[in-house]
Design an enzyme around this catalytic site. Structure first.
Site, PDB file in Angstrom:
ATOM      1  N   ASP A 128       0.808  -1.210   0.000  1.00 19.15           N
ATOM      2  CA  ASP A 128       0.000   0.000   0.000  1.00 19.15           C
ATOM      3  C   ASP A 128       0.848   1.270   0.000  1.00 19.15           C
ATOM      4  O   ASP A 128       0.620   2.174  -0.802  1.00 19.15           O
ATOM      5  CB  ASP A 128      -0.935  -0.016   1.219  1.00 19.15           C
ATOM      6  CG  ASP A 128      -1.893   1.162   1.228  1.00 19.15           C
ATOM      7  OD1 ASP A 128      -3.014   0.995   0.736  1.00 19.15           O
ATOM      8  OD2 ASP A 128      -1.502   2.236   1.716  1.00 19.15           O
ATOM      9  N   ILE A 160      -5.190   2.457  -0.269  1.00 20.31           N
ATOM     10  CA  ILE A 160      -4.989   1.832  -1.587  1.00 20.31           C
ATOM     11  C   ILE A 160      -5.459   0.380  -1.536  1.00 20.31           C
ATOM     12  O   ILE A 160      -6.123  -0.097  -2.464  1.00 20.31           O
ATOM     13  CB  ILE A 160      -3.520   1.927  -2.035  1.00 20.31           C
ATOM     14  CG1 ILE A 160      -3.057   3.383  -2.132  1.00 20.31           C
ATOM     15  CG2 ILE A 160      -3.297   1.171  -3.332  1.00 20.31           C
ATOM     16  CD1 ILE A 160      -3.809   4.236  -3.139  1.00 20.31           C
ATOM     17  N   ASP A 161      -5.137  -0.326  -0.458  1.00 21.96           N
ATOM     18  CA  ASP A 161      -5.608  -1.704  -0.319  1.00 21.96           C
ATOM     19  C   ASP A 161      -7.132  -1.762  -0.246  1.00 21.96           C
ATOM     20  O   ASP A 161      -7.759  -2.645  -0.836  1.00 21.96           O
ATOM     21  CB  ASP A 161      -5.011  -2.354   0.930  1.00 21.96           C
ATOM     22  CG  ASP A 161      -3.575  -2.806   0.734  1.00 21.96           C
ATOM     23  OD1 ASP A 161      -3.104  -2.851  -0.410  1.00 21.96           O
ATOM     24  OD2 ASP A 161      -2.926  -3.120   1.754  1.00 21.96           O
ATOM     25  N   VAL A 162      -7.737  -0.831   0.474  1.00 21.13           N
ATOM     26  CA  VAL A 162      -9.199  -0.800   0.572  1.00 21.13           C
ATOM     27  C   VAL A 162      -9.812  -0.485  -0.798  1.00 21.13           C
ATOM     28  O   VAL A 162     -10.760  -1.146  -1.226  1.00 21.13           O
ATOM     29  CB  VAL A 162      -9.664   0.220   1.638  1.00 21.13           C
ATOM     30  CG1 VAL A 162     -11.182   0.374   1.622  1.00 21.13           C
ATOM     31  CG2 VAL A 162      -9.187  -0.206   3.029  1.00 21.13           C
TER      32      VAL A 162
END
Length: 181
Positions: A128, A160-162
């Site tokens: 991320d 970013i991961d979400v």
């Protein structure tokens, strides 16, 4: 999938009613099980409990032929596989898309990577904070350049991961819709 990008994708699918089976490593599980405080229970972090709600969990050693057989049996009757290994990471176990589609040609296979499946950066890990920096997101957080503590600053949450999980779940739903059209 593990940590956040893949689990957030499958969390959305599970919340929408999909039967999601999270495959975890023996003895360790998903490393986020132990990211505490806060704790959900004596052996499970609140982080893990939140991002993996509504899922079933199965411990399988995918590095063994017996473990690979278990996964292949599950996939043969599944609609979707979500993984977030490095590019090519599952090929050595026969658990990549090309191998799994042999037994399930209707399989939707979502592989979440930082830089895609091909190209000069495909083999790079996509953490991320790396994507936050490369995308310019870090440049709009924190204090201005020249001020004390100024310069690029990571967003507190791994957004970013979400976002990746949300986009992946939308893509999967679009693929399901296209398959049924």
């Amino acid at each position: 999938s593990r940590v956040l990008a893949g689990p957030s994708c499958t969390q959305v699918l599970a919340d929408l009613g999909a039967e999601v089976i999270k495959v975890e490593r023996p003895h360790i599980g998903d490393e986020t099980r132990h990211w505490a405080p806060p704790k959900f229970s004596d052996d499970t972090s609140a982080y893990y409990a939140t991002i993996n709600r509504n899922k079933k969990s199965l411990t399988v050693d995918i590095t063994t032929p017996a473990g690979q057989t278990i996964i292949k049996q599950l996939v043969a009757d599944s609609d979707i596989v979500v993984e977030n290994f490095k590019v090519g990471g599952l090929k050595k176990y026969g658990l990549d898309y090309d191998s799994l589609k042999q037994d399930n040609p209707r399989l939707i296979y979502a592989s979440l990577t930082g830089f895609g499946q091909t190209g000069p950066d495909a083999k790079r890990p996509g953490y991320d904070y790396i994507i936050q920096g490369l995308s310019g997101l870090m440049s709009i957080t924190g204090h201005a350049d020249g001020e004390p503590g100024g310069g690029p600053l990571k967003v507190g949450v791994a957004v970013i991961d979400v976002f990746t999980g949300l986009y992946a779940s939308n893509a999967i739903l679009a693929a399901l819709n296209a398959r049924h059209s």
